[in-house]
Design a protein around this motif. Structure first.
Motif, PDB file in Angstrom:
ATOM      1  N   MET A   2       0.835  -1.201   0.000  1.00 37.49           N
ATOM      2  CA  MET A   2       0.000   0.000   0.000  1.00 37.49           C
ATOM      3  C   MET A   2       0.874   1.258   0.000  1.00 37.49           C
ATOM      4  SD  MET A   2      -2.957  -1.571   0.093  1.00 37.49           S
ATOM      5  CE  MET A   2      -4.223  -0.357   0.490  1.00 37.49           C
ATOM      6  N   VAL A   3       0.425   2.271  -0.734  1.00 35.44           N
ATOM      7  CA  VAL A   3       1.153   3.546  -0.760  1.00 35.44           C
ATOM      8  C   VAL A   3       0.141   4.696  -0.666  1.00 35.44           C
ATOM      9  CG1 VAL A   3       3.068   2.706  -2.183  1.00 35.44           C
ATOM     10  CG2 VAL A   3       1.071   3.728  -3.302  1.00 35.44           C
ATOM     11  N   PRO A   4       0.617   5.844  -0.172  1.00 36.86           N
ATOM     12  CA  PRO A   4      -0.268   7.012  -0.172  1.00 36.86           C
ATOM     13  C   PRO A   4      -0.424   7.537  -1.589  1.00 36.86           C
ATOM     14  CG  PRO A   4       1.654   7.331   1.272  1.00 36.86           C
ATOM     15  CD  PRO A   4       1.946   6.158   0.407  1.00 36.86           C
ATOM     16  N   PHE A   5      -1.658   7.808  -1.996  1.00 34.37           N
ATOM     17  CA  PHE A   5      -1.911   8.312  -3.351  1.00 34.37           C
ATOM     18  C   PHE A   5      -3.074   9.292  -3.280  1.00 34.37           C
ATOM     19  CE2 PHE A   5      -4.140   8.181  -7.414  1.00 34.37           C
ATOM     20  CZ  PHE A   5      -3.102   8.429  -8.300  1.00 34.37           C
ATOM     21  N   GLY A   6      -2.786  10.562  -3.505  1.00 31.91           N
ATOM     22  CA  GLY A   6      -3.827  11.594  -3.520  1.00 31.91           C
ATOM     23  C   GLY A   6      -4.655  11.624  -2.250  1.00 31.91           C
ATOM     24  N   GLY A   7      -4.004  11.309  -1.106  1.00 32.07           N
ATOM     25  CA  GLY A   7      -4.727  11.336   0.162  1.00 32.07           C
ATOM     26  C   GLY A   7      -5.343   9.994   0.541  1.00 32.07           C
ATOM     27  N   TRP A   8      -5.143   8.981  -0.303  1.00 31.93           N
ATOM     28  CA  TRP A   8      -5.714   7.658  -0.062  1.00 31.93           C
ATOM     29  C   TRP A   8      -4.619   6.627   0.135  1.00 31.93           C
ATOM     30  CZ3 TRP A   8     -11.095   6.752  -0.251  1.00 31.93           C
ATOM     31  CH2 TRP A   8     -11.864   7.869  -0.633  1.00 31.93           C
ATOM     32  N   ASP A   9      -4.911   5.611   0.937  1.00 31.64           N
ATOM     33  CA  ASP A   9      -4.009   4.485   1.123  1.00 31.64           C
ATOM     34  C   ASP A   9      -4.382   3.448   0.064  1.00 31.64           C
ATOM     35  OD1 ASP A   9      -1.956   3.104   2.351  1.00 31.64           O
ATOM     36  OD2 ASP A   9      -3.272   2.106   3.788  1.00 31.64           O
ATOM     37  N   MET A  10      -3.570   3.340  -0.992  1.00 34.18           N
ATOM     38  CA  MET A  10      -3.980   2.552  -2.165  1.00 34.18           C
ATOM     39  C   MET A  10      -2.965   1.456  -2.480  1.00 34.18           C
ATOM     40  SD  MET A  10      -6.873   3.793  -3.125  1.00 34.18           S
ATOM     41  CE  MET A  10      -7.134   3.148  -4.787  1.00 34.18           C
ATOM     42  N   PRO A  11      -3.418   0.345  -3.109  1.00 29.15           N
ATOM     43  CA  PRO A  11      -2.495  -0.722  -3.497  1.00 29.15           C
ATOM     44  C   PRO A  11      -1.678  -0.334  -4.726  1.00 29.15           C
ATOM     45  CG  PRO A  11      -4.721  -1.233  -4.238  1.00 29.15           C
ATOM     46  CD  PRO A  11      -4.813   0.060  -3.485  1.00 29.15           C
ATOM     47  N   VAL A  12      -0.356  -0.370  -4.617  1.00 30.64           N
ATOM     48  CA  VAL A  12       0.474  -0.062  -5.791  1.00 30.64           C
ATOM     49  C   VAL A  12       0.741  -1.330  -6.584  1.00 30.64           C
ATOM     50  CG1 VAL A  12       2.686  -0.174  -4.558  1.00 30.64           C
ATOM     51  CG2 VAL A  12       2.508   1.186  -6.639  1.00 30.64           C
ATOM     52  N   GLN A  13       0.833  -2.464  -5.876  1.00 30.86           N
ATOM     53  CA  GLN A  13       0.953  -3.752  -6.565  1.00 30.86           C
ATOM     54  C   GLN A  13       0.645  -4.895  -5.612  1.00 30.86           C
ATOM     55  OE1 GLN A  13       5.242  -3.821  -7.723  1.00 30.86           O
ATOM     56  NE2 GLN A  13       5.403  -5.463  -6.214  1.00 30.86           N
ATOM     57  N   TYR A  14       0.310  -6.043  -6.184  1.00 35.20           N
ATOM     58  CA  TYR A  14       0.051  -7.243  -5.400  1.00 35.20           C
ATOM     59  C   TYR A  14       1.199  -8.219  -5.678  1.00 35.20           C
ATOM     60  CZ  TYR A  14      -4.567  -5.059  -5.390  1.00 35.20           C
ATOM     61  OH  TYR A  14      -5.594  -4.167  -5.283  1.00 35.20           O
ATOM     62  N   ALA A  15       1.043  -9.070  -6.700  1.00 35.62           N
ATOM     63  CA  ALA A  15       2.092 -10.046  -7.014  1.00 35.62           C
ATOM     64  C   ALA A  15       3.310  -9.363  -7.651  1.00 35.62           C
ATOM     65  CB  ALA A  15       1.550 -11.105  -7.949  1.00 35.62           C
ATOM     66  N   GLY A  16       3.076  -8.340  -8.444  1.00 35.65           N
ATOM     67  CA  GLY A  16       4.159  -7.655  -9.137  1.00 35.65           C
ATOM     68  C   GLY A  16       3.592  -6.847 -10.280  1.00 35.65           C
ATOM     69  N   LEU A  17       4.147  -5.663 -10.483  1.00 35.57           N
ATOM     70  CA  LEU A  17       3.610  -4.743 -11.483  1.00 35.57           C
ATOM     71  C   LEU A  17       3.527  -5.375 -12.861  1.00 35.57           C
ATOM     72  CD1 LEU A  17       4.808  -1.039 -11.837  1.00 35.57           C
ATOM     73  CD2 LEU A  17       4.210  -2.453 -13.792  1.00 35.57           C
ATOM     74  N   LYS A  18       4.623  -6.031 -13.278  1.00 37.54           N
ATOM     75  CA  LYS A  18       4.655  -6.540 -14.645  1.00 37.54           C
ATOM     76  C   LYS A  18       3.627  -7.668 -14.849  1.00 37.54           C
ATOM     77  CE  LYS A  18       7.798  -7.822 -18.329  1.00 37.54           C
ATOM     78  NZ  LYS A  18       6.890  -8.855 -18.849  1.00 37.54           N
ATOM     79  N   ALA A  19       3.515  -8.547 -13.865  1.00 33.09           N
ATOM     80  CA  ALA A  19       2.546  -9.651 -13.964  1.00 33.09           C
ATOM     81  C   ALA A  19       1.124  -9.098 -14.041  1.00 33.09           C
ATOM     82  CB  ALA A  19       2.693 -10.577 -12.759  1.00 33.09           C
ATOM     83  N   GLU A  20       0.855  -8.037 -13.280  1.00 31.05           N
ATOM     84  CA  GLU A  20      -0.493  -7.444 -13.283  1.00 31.05           C
ATOM     85  C   GLU A  20      -0.763  -6.736 -14.611  1.00 31.05           C
ATOM     86  OE1 GLU A  20      -0.456  -5.112  -9.601  1.00 31.05           O
ATOM     87  OE2 GLU A  20       0.339  -6.895  -8.605  1.00 31.05           O
TER      88      GLU A  20
END
Lengths: 361, 121
Positions: A29-47
């Motif tokens: 999870m990362v902060p994004f525009g005031g929200w706690d949001m998922p940046v990746q799960y298994a991996g960016l490239k796989a997603e």
């Protein structure tokens, strides 16, 4: 090794109705525009690859929803947007802009026509408060009601070439029959939802509006149906490949809106900031291809040895296998073929590439 | 997380071997995600411990690599120019970054157990 922080730590991050589901799925999870949001799960490239080859889903519940209704709704929306809202029919949606008084963009938005005299506006998460204040200010004197429904709705984007195949068995509606930009009520996996055949990845798919209280169960059922959870990281590489501008990068209150190739969003009608928008833009948005070194937002762009612009978004393209970027360059250089981008003090050759970099089937 | 005990680690996630080889830890490569580009120092460059000496780029972000020791760069991993993903698949072997002729290590390098505690906290 230190990573460039994507966002500073914020003390009070908002959570979407799917927050617990993200943690269960192992999201970072990362902060994004005031929200706690998922940046990746298994991996960016796989997603990213799952969305290009099968189907992925994004939690976009952080985006804002405003309902505009009443006898004056159309006249009001015509005055505060650049696209022609009178062309919409119930059950249709379109991309639109909210210009400011001086022509810069307050936001880029989607408008869904719910019924005669009733519209739903979907706005960028980071702009919710600004957009709301702006619309409230300009609503004075119009016979309209404005309702902020942002907390009421969860929004999931299911995207990818196998979206129809995966979702159809779980819906009573003929999904394939619904064209791009259709907006309709449907049953999906046992829930009453609103579906929109829209998206931000360059792939076919649906955006699913569901009551916030039901979102987590729907998410789990979509997982069971074989849809891959995808985070903000993949969402950004997908939208960059698809050549979609992102507010705060390619659009802002200070970037001339016609710099991008989205000038078609401005129709011949009276609206806010009109005089400024129809003037010729001093810069143009172009696509760049690099051979190896990824370039990032803010890196200077050169032509004939002189700085002519700046990278607005850049990444390695998982689909194409080489770095790509969008850049704003002086209009006089927009047709040049060869550029250089400065990376940590060294200039690397870049070739202009037509946008979008990637076009889905 | 794989953290070989024969290596020393910096809080900034670089590892240093007895023979002066430098790379990034398994924890670091996992945090970074898919590595797509590595910028390595010139052979012969003299560095001071703590200097920014290389850059590892993932799809999403660029990360500076700091020298865990002072000394001279004697070799760089040429394989990374064609296969930067070796940093992900083999952070302690095929994905090494460069070698230093070490004159002085950073004073705050950690053993594997201490590093594991720090990285995971």
């Amino acid at each position: 090794m230190t990573q460039t922080p994507e966002n500073p730590t914020e003390p009070t991050l908002k959570r979407t109705p799917l927050h617990a589901a993200h943690l269960r799925a192992g999201a970072r999870m990362v902060p994004f525009g005031g929200w706690d949001m998922p940046v990746q799960y298994a991996g960016l490239k796989a997603e990213h690859d799952a969305v290009r080859s099968s189907a992925g889903m994004f939690d976009v519940s952080h985006m804002g929803e405003f309902r505009v209704g009443g006898p004056g709704a159309l006249a009001f929306l015509q005055g505060v947007t650049t696209n022609d809202v009178s062309k919409l029919r119930p059950g249709r949606a379109h991309y639109n802009w909210l210009p400011g008084e001086s022509g810069g963009l307050i936001d880029d938005i989607y408008i869904y026509m719910v019924a005669e005299g009733e519209y739903l506006l979907v706005v960028n998460a980071g702009n919710i408060d600004k957009d709301w204040a702006h619309l409230q200010r300009h609503a004075a004197g119009h016979n309209v009601t404005l309702t902020d429904e942002s907390d009421q709705w969860a929004l999931l984007a299911v995207q990818g070439p196998k979206t129809l195949e995966l979702l159809q068995p779980f819906s009573d509606t003929d999904l394939a029959a619904r064209k791009k930009n259709a907006y309709f009520a449907a049953r999906l996996l046992g829930f009453n939802v609103m579906l929109a055949r829209t998206g931000y990845t360059g792939e076919d798919g649906f955006e699913v509006f569901i009551d916030a209280s039901q979102a987590e169960t729907l998410w789990d059922k979509l997982l069971e149906a074989g849809v891959t959870p995808a985070g903000l990281g993949a969402r950004d590489t997908l939208r960059l490949e698809a050549g979609f501008p992102l507010y705060g990068h390619e659009f802002s209150e200070t970037i001339h809106p016609l710099s991008s190739s989205y000038g078609w969003v401005v129709k011949d009608k009276e609206h806010l900031g009109r005089t400024h928008i129809t003037a010729a833009p001093p810069q143009r948005l172009i696509g760049l291809r690099l051979e190896r070194v990824p370039v990032r937002e803010g890196y200077p762009v050169y032509a004939d040895g002189v700085q002519v612009g700046t990278v607005t978004s850049g990444s390695s393209s998982p689909t194409l296998g080489h770095p790509i970027a969008m850049a704003l360059v002086d209009a006089a250089h927009a047709e040049s073929e060869s550029f250089e981008v400065e990376v940590r003090g060294k200039r690397h050759p870049a070739t202009r590439m037509a946008l979008p970099f990637y076009r889905g089937a | 997380m794989n953290t070989p005990t024969e290596l020393k680690y910096a809080a900034s996630h670089e590892w240093l071997s007895e023979d002066g080889t430098v790379g990034i830890s398994d924890f670091a490569q996992d945090q970074l995600g898919d590595v797509v580009y590595v910028e390595l120092p010139e052979v012969g460059r003299e560095v001071t411990a703590g200097d920014t000496i290389a850059v590892v780029e993932s799809v999403k972000t660029a990360s500076d690599i700091y020298a865990p020791a002072s000394g001279t760069v004697t070799a760089v991993n040429e394989d990374l120019s064609g296969s930067p993903e070796l940093v992900n698949s083999s952070p302690y072997e095929n994905g090494w970054l460069f070698k230093l002729d070490v004159t002085e290590e950073r004073g705050d390098l950690m053993d594997a157990a201490t590093y594991t505690e720090t990285a995971e906290s």
